[in-house]
Design a protein around this motif. Sequence first.
Motif, PDB file in Angstrom:
ATOM      1  N   UNK A   1      34.406  90.232  79.227  1.00 57.11           N
ATOM      2  CA  UNK A   1      34.158  90.582  77.828  1.00 57.11           C
ATOM      3  C   UNK A   1      34.585  92.016  77.526  1.00 57.11           C
ATOM      4  N   UNK A   2      34.303  92.939  78.473  1.00 56.63           N
ATOM      5  CA  UNK A   2      34.640  94.349  78.267  1.00 56.63           C
ATOM      6  C   UNK A   2      35.457  94.846  79.445  1.00 56.63           C
ATOM      7  N   UNK A  24      37.818 106.682  83.644  1.00 54.78           N
ATOM      8  CA  UNK A  24      36.696 105.743  83.687  1.00 54.78           C
ATOM      9  C   UNK A  24      37.197 104.304  83.691  1.00 54.78           C
ATOM     10  N   UNK A  25      36.740 103.529  84.651  1.00 53.03           N
ATOM     11  CA  UNK A  25      37.077 102.110  84.746  1.00 53.03           C
ATOM     12  C   UNK A  25      35.787 101.309  84.889  1.00 53.03           C
ATOM     13  N   UNK A  26      35.642 100.285  84.051  1.00 62.26           N
ATOM     14  CA  UNK A  26      34.447  99.445  84.092  1.00 62.26           C
ATOM     15  C   UNK A  26      34.795  98.067  83.547  1.00 62.26           C
ATOM     16  N   UNK A  27      34.201  97.042  84.135  1.00 65.09           N
ATOM     17  CA  UNK A  27      34.383  95.673  83.659  1.00 65.09           C
ATOM     18  C   UNK A  27      33.014  95.011  83.521  1.00 65.09           C
ATOM     19  N   UNK A  28      32.810  94.322  82.406  1.00 65.18           N
ATOM     20  CA  UNK A  28      31.565  93.597  82.146  1.00 65.18           C
ATOM     21  C   UNK A  28      31.932  92.164  81.780  1.00 65.18           C
ATOM     22  N   UNK A  29      31.393  91.200  82.526  1.00 67.03           N
ATOM     23  CA  UNK A  29      31.728  89.805  82.303  1.00 67.03           C
ATOM     24  C   UNK A  29      31.044  89.216  81.086  1.00 67.03           C
ATOM     25  N   UNK A  30      31.579  88.124  80.586  1.00 63.60           N
ATOM     26  CA  UNK A  30      30.981  87.437  79.445  1.00 63.60           C
ATOM     27  C   UNK A  30      29.585  86.933  79.809  1.00 63.60           C
ATOM     28  N   UNK A  31      28.610  87.227  78.971  1.00 60.54           N
ATOM     29  CA  UNK A  31      27.245  86.804  79.208  1.00 60.54           C
ATOM     30  C   UNK A  31      26.477  87.673  80.183  1.00 60.54           C
ATOM     31  N   UNK A  32      27.111  88.716  80.697  1.00 58.80           N
ATOM     32  CA  UNK A  32      26.470  89.596  81.672  1.00 58.80           C
ATOM     33  C   UNK A  32      25.567  90.613  80.975  1.00 58.80           C
ATOM     34  N   UNK A  64      38.156  94.393  74.469  1.00 58.05           N
ATOM     35  CA  UNK A  64      36.959  93.574  74.293  1.00 58.05           C
ATOM     36  C   UNK A  64      37.406  92.155  73.981  1.00 58.05           C
ATOM     37  N   UNK A  65      36.861  91.212  74.714  1.00 59.04           N
ATOM     38  CA  UNK A  65      37.202  89.796  74.532  1.00 59.04           C
ATOM     39  C   UNK A  65      38.706  89.565  74.664  1.00 59.04           C
ATOM     40  N   UNK A  66      39.322  90.294  75.578  1.00 61.73           N
ATOM     41  CA  UNK A  66      40.736  90.095  75.876  1.00 61.73           C
ATOM     42  C   UNK A  66      41.714  90.785  74.960  1.00 61.73           C
ATOM     43  N   UNK A 191      24.223  86.282  75.033  1.00 63.57           N
ATOM     44  CA  UNK A 191      25.261  87.214  74.625  1.00 63.57           C
ATOM     45  C   UNK A 191      25.486  88.219  75.749  1.00 63.57           C
ATOM     46  N   UNK A 192      26.536  89.015  75.636  1.00 63.16           N
ATOM     47  CA  UNK A 192      26.823  90.077  76.604  1.00 63.16           C
ATOM     48  C   UNK A 192      26.092  91.341  76.165  1.00 63.16           C
ATOM     49  N   UNK A 193      25.482  92.058  77.116  1.00 62.40           N
ATOM     50  CA  UNK A 193      24.721  93.265  76.790  1.00 62.40           C
ATOM     51  C   UNK A 193      25.223  94.448  77.615  1.00 62.40           C
TER      52      UNK A 193
END
Length: 259
Positions: A1-2, A24-32, A64-66, A191-193
């Motif tokens: 997602x992010x 800065x590098x960060x990844x957040x999955x959908x629904x995470x 965000x969201x691809x 949802x993703x938070x």
Amino acid sequence: MISLKDVSLAYAGRTGPVLALEGTTINVGRGEFAAVVGPSGCGKSTLMKLVTGLVKPTTGLVAVDGAPVTGPVKMAGMAFQNANLLPWRTVTDNILLPLEIVEPYRGKFRSNRAEYVAKVEDLLATVGLKGFGDRFPWELSGGMQQRASLCRSLIHEPALLMLDEPFAALDAFTREELWCVLRDVWQRLKFTVVLVTHDLREAVFLADTVHVMSARPGRIIETRDVSFSRPRDLEVCYDKAFTDIVHDLRNQIAQVRKG
């Protein structure tokens, strides 16, 4: 997602550019459910602004969201330390505010108002405020105002919820109560938070993943998975495994504060 990839951001300062984030590098999955922690001034709130499109990176990519973020992200809901409810509007009308502003809801707000009010009442019941829709903010406690603020951030059913220290101004008991409210709403709606917080217990209790930031200029120095089973009860906060994670995070942040 992010996805943030090698993102840096410099603000204009009186004596020259001020580097808030660097590489800065960060990844957040959908629904995470992700939490971001770190020392004061490390750029946690700046990270929020980048993800929601309120500021643009100096270098690097924010998606965000691809899709690359080129402006305000409409799919995001936001809640902050201060509830910021409009004192002249009732709780219901405060919660409805995003639907008056954001398309496609704005164009059909009048014709669909009864449907939207029903959604407000459902959210109010979910957060323990059933029957308070016709009250004004000044008639509510601080914790009740934060519940209403959470409802406002969710009324347009965002795929992404960004929370910037939403419970920091509350007493300990109210804060823990609202952890459980947020836990239950997230597990219901999926949802993703992204939660920015200084409270390490809050981060470990709520999140799937905790991202630790360095001192300014901020960057992610560690990503810690939190594997406690869900749904989590407050009793988990007293388990040794839980307190061990909190102590590890605290020690790490203490180290980066020393430079």
